[in-house]
Design an enzyme around this catalytic site. Structure first.
Site, PDB file in Angstrom:
ATOM      1  N   ASN A   1      58.312  74.377 -66.833  1.00  0.00           N
ATOM      2  CA  ASN A   1      57.153  74.612 -65.959  1.00  0.00           C
ATOM      3  C   ASN A   1      57.030  76.081 -65.610  1.00  0.00           C
ATOM      4  OD1 ASN A   1      57.323  75.226 -62.806  1.00  0.00           O
ATOM      5  ND2 ASN A   1      59.238  74.195 -63.374  1.00  0.00           N
TER       6      ASN A   1
ATOM      7  N   PHE B   1      54.239  78.378 -57.956  1.00  0.00           N
ATOM      8  CA  PHE B   1      54.029  78.077 -56.520  1.00  0.00           C
ATOM      9  C   PHE B   1      52.564  77.777 -56.211  1.00  0.00           C
ATOM     10  CE2 PHE B   1      57.857  80.889 -54.966  1.00  0.00           C
ATOM     11  CZ  PHE B   1      58.748  79.983 -55.514  1.00  0.00           C
TER      12      PHE B   1
ATOM     13  N   SER C   1      63.037  80.793 -58.191  1.00  0.00           N
ATOM     14  CA  SER C   1      62.030  80.371 -59.164  1.00  0.00           C
ATOM     15  C   SER C   1      61.822  81.481 -60.186  1.00  0.00           C
ATOM     16  CB  SER C   1      60.701  80.079 -58.466  1.00  0.00           C
ATOM     17  OG  SER C   1      59.696  79.973 -59.459  1.00  0.00           O
TER      18      SER C   1
ATOM     19  N   ASN D   1      59.173  81.817 -61.876  1.00  0.00           N
ATOM     20  CA  ASN D   1      57.732  81.948 -62.096  1.00  0.00           C
ATOM     21  C   ASN D   1      57.006  82.833 -61.091  1.00  0.00           C
ATOM     22  OD1 ASN D   1      57.905  80.150 -64.335  1.00  0.00           O
ATOM     23  ND2 ASN D   1      58.088  78.474 -62.867  1.00  0.00           N
ATOM     24  N   THR D   2      57.759  83.487 -60.215  1.00  0.00           N
ATOM     25  CA  THR D   2      57.170  84.471 -59.304  1.00  0.00           C
ATOM     26  C   THR D   2      57.877  85.786 -59.596  1.00  0.00           C
ATOM     27  OG1 THR D   2      56.630  82.839 -57.621  1.00  0.00           O
ATOM     28  CG2 THR D   2      56.850  85.113 -56.863  1.00  0.00           C
TER      29      THR D   2
ATOM     30  N   LYS E   1      68.462  78.435 -52.121  1.00  0.00           N
ATOM     31  CA  LYS E   1      68.459  77.797 -53.450  1.00  0.00           C
ATOM     32  C   LYS E   1      68.603  78.849 -54.531  1.00  0.00           C
ATOM     33  CE  LYS E   1      65.966  74.454 -56.296  1.00  0.00           C
ATOM     34  NZ  LYS E   1      64.938  73.420 -56.289  1.00  0.00           N
TER      35      LYS E   1
ATOM     36  N   ASN F   1      68.203  75.860 -59.406  1.00  0.00           N
ATOM     37  CA  ASN F   1      66.797  75.801 -59.832  1.00  0.00           C
ATOM     38  C   ASN F   1      66.745  75.632 -61.368  1.00  0.00           C
ATOM     39  OD1 ASN F   1      63.914  76.208 -59.787  1.00  0.00           O
ATOM     40  ND2 ASN F   1      64.198  77.347 -57.880  1.00  0.00           N
TER      41      ASN F   1
HETATM   42  C1  LIG Z   1      57.366  70.925 -62.417  1.00  0.00           C
HETATM   43  C2  LIG Z   1      58.468  71.489 -61.569  1.00  0.00           C
HETATM   44  C3  LIG Z   1      58.134  72.241 -60.444  1.00  0.00           C
HETATM   45  C4  LIG Z   1      59.148  72.768 -59.646  1.00  0.00           C
HETATM   46  N1  LIG Z   1      58.804  73.463 -58.527  1.00  0.00           N
HETATM   47  C5  LIG Z   1      59.781  73.911 -57.695  1.00  0.00           C
HETATM   48  C6  LIG Z   1      59.453  74.570 -56.491  1.00  0.00           C
HETATM   49  O1  LIG Z   1      58.292  74.724 -56.135  1.00  0.00           O
HETATM   50  N2  LIG Z   1      60.481  75.014 -55.716  1.00  0.00           N
HETATM   51  C7  LIG Z   1      61.800  74.840 -56.057  1.00  0.00           C
HETATM   52  O2  LIG Z   1      62.696  75.245 -55.302  1.00  0.00           O
HETATM   53  N3  LIG Z   1      62.139  74.203 -57.193  1.00  0.00           N
HETATM   54  C8  LIG Z   1      61.175  73.727 -58.010  1.00  0.00           C
HETATM   55  N4  LIG Z   1      61.505  73.075 -59.163  1.00  0.00           N
HETATM   56  C9  LIG Z   1      62.939  72.962 -59.530  1.00  0.00           C
HETATM   57  C10 LIG Z   1      63.551  71.618 -59.118  1.00  0.00           C
HETATM   58  O3  LIG Z   1      63.522  71.448 -57.735  1.00  0.00           O
HETATM   59  C11 LIG Z   1      65.013  71.527 -59.614  1.00  0.00           C
HETATM   60  O4  LIG Z   1      65.767  72.519 -58.971  1.00  0.00           O
HETATM   61  C12 LIG Z   1      65.133  71.737 -61.128  1.00  0.00           C
HETATM   62  O5  LIG Z   1      64.069  71.113 -61.802  1.00  0.00           O
HETATM   63  C13 LIG Z   1      66.436  71.163 -61.692  1.00  0.00           C
HETATM   64  O6  LIG Z   1      66.556  69.791 -61.401  1.00  0.00           O
HETATM   65  P1  LIG Z   1      66.148  68.627 -62.443  1.00  0.00           P
HETATM   66  O7  LIG Z   1      66.857  68.929 -63.720  1.00  0.00           O
HETATM   67  O8  LIG Z   1      66.580  67.353 -61.768  1.00  0.00           O
HETATM   68  O9  LIG Z   1      64.669  68.699 -62.602  1.00  0.00           O
HETATM   69  C14 LIG Z   1      60.514  72.545 -59.982  1.00  0.00           C
HETATM   70  C15 LIG Z   1      60.828  71.786 -61.115  1.00  0.00           C
HETATM   71  C16 LIG Z   1      59.832  71.250 -61.904  1.00  0.00           C
HETATM   72  C17 LIG Z   1      60.199  70.423 -63.111  1.00  0.00           C
END
Ligand SMILES: Cc1cc2nc3c(=O)[nH]c(=O)nc-3n(C[C@H](O)[C@H](O)[C@H](O)COP(=O)(O)O)c2cc1C
Length: 343
Positions: free
Chosen positions: A111, A115, A175, A177-178, A217, A246
């Protein structure tokens, strides 16, 4: 029910599938079809985290409900805690679409949402409207247009507004992406940011008469030296919890798959081993001083139990829900409870 819907959802583009799933979940909740899930012996999985009592140690990771618009419906799935956000001071659209991609073969998501959110005021309105009285984390970030030197101002605005409504607050500095956000993980930046936030937390705690823990985080793409520095700074600044991790920017595990060519953060199965490495080192260095929430690549109950064995006090899931559906929550609760009982 999710197993029946999954083939349809995987035919849609990933962002459409995301919104449709949440709308269907909301519908199921409001129509009474979705009964609140609770283990038969609901005290069995109870645990404490950052001074908070959780009904179970399995939480929803940030990013799925960025505006806190689906809290009640998500809570009804049986999570022990819910984290909403990342939210920024002002609304922002995020990156242009397409910005969300998945590969079922790799159990992976990339992704670059950036934000996208309606801003802290809209999120707080949603939190006020929800009936949820369980553990709610609010994950805060900075607007894309705020220069990185002024990032702390954005976090402080969000901290101040979220404080009366959150069980805990997560400072998201990881993140991909920022632009430049992850630079806030370096020693000087992190010390300065966390010191300012902890000072404001102390003021708010005195003014409002209750203490809301602050978690930070972090990314999985850190060297062992960087992880040591973060562990040190976290202890010096007395941060209440660390969320590891993350998404990763390392897509080498995807080989030649087209997903590897997409910019953004990779989550799901391919991030599991990196996230577990970070968790292992942190747990060794913190030695129980600061609780760790383990996240990244939990696709089965056994994955959640592994994080617990490596030193996580609680876990969070996101991508696993997309590929396995909500039964993963119960699987994780049970596997963690069994592991707990054998210690
Ligand atoms: C589509 C998407 C959007 C995410 N947006 C955020 C976010 O806004 N803030 C954040 O701290 N982590 C965000 N994450 C990261 C997740 O909270 C998590 O840390 C990461 O995906 C690893 O866990 P997973 O393998 O269970 O997905 C996002 C993940 C995905 C897939």
């Amino acid at each position: 029910m999710y197993a029946a819907l999954k083939p349809l959802l995987f035919r849609l583009n990933a962002e459409q599938a995301h919104h449709l799933t949440l709308r269907l979940l909301q519908l199921a909740y409001r129509s009474g079809l979705l009964k609140r899930q609770q283990p038969a012996n609901h005290k069995a999985g109870q645990t404490t985290l950052m001074g908070l009592t959780l009904p179970n140690a399995v939480g929803l990771a940030a990013g799925l409900d960025k505006n806190g618009a689906y809290i009640d419906a998500l809570a009804a799935l049986g999570f022990g805690f819910i984290e909403v956000g990342t939210v920024t001071p002002r609304p922002q659209p995020g990156n242009p679409r397409p910005r969300l991609f998945r590969s079922a073969a790799h159990q992976a998501i990339v992704n670059r949402m950036g934000f996208n959110n309606q801003g802290i005021d809209a999120l707080i309105d949603n939190v006020k409207k929800s009936r949820f009285n369980g553990i709610l984390g609010i994950n805060i970030g900075k607007n894309a247009t705020t220069p990185i030197e002024k990032a702390a101002d954005d976090y402080l605005i969000c901290l101040q507004k979220a404080y009366p409504h959150a069980s805990y607050i997560t400072v998201n500095i990881s993140s991909p992406n920022t632009k430049n956000l992850r630079a806030l993980q370096s020693e000087d930046e992190l010390t300065s940011l966390l010191t300012r936030l902890k000072n404001r937390q102390a003021q708010l705690s005195t003014q409002q008469g209750h203490y809301v823990p602050l978690a930070v985080k972090i990314a999985p793409d850190l060297t062992p030296e960087q992880i040591s520095i973060i562990a040190e700074v976290a202890q010096q600044t007395e941060i209440d919890g660390i969320i590891a991790t993350n998404t990763t920017i390392d897509k080498s595990s995807l080989g030649q798959h087209p997903l590897a060519a997409e910019a953004g953060g990779l989550s799901g199965l391919p991030v599991r081993s990196k996230a577990n490495q970070v968790l292992t080192q942190l747990a060794e260095e913190l030695n129980g001083c600061i609780p760790i929430i383990g996240v990244g690549g939990i696709m089965t109950g056994a994955d959640a139990a592994t994080k617990q064995q490596l030193g996580a006090s609680a876990v969070q899931i996101y991508s696993g829900l997309v590929f396995q559906g909500p039964t993963l929550i119960r699987d994780c609760i049970q596997a963690m409870h069994q592991t707990d009982a054998t210690f």
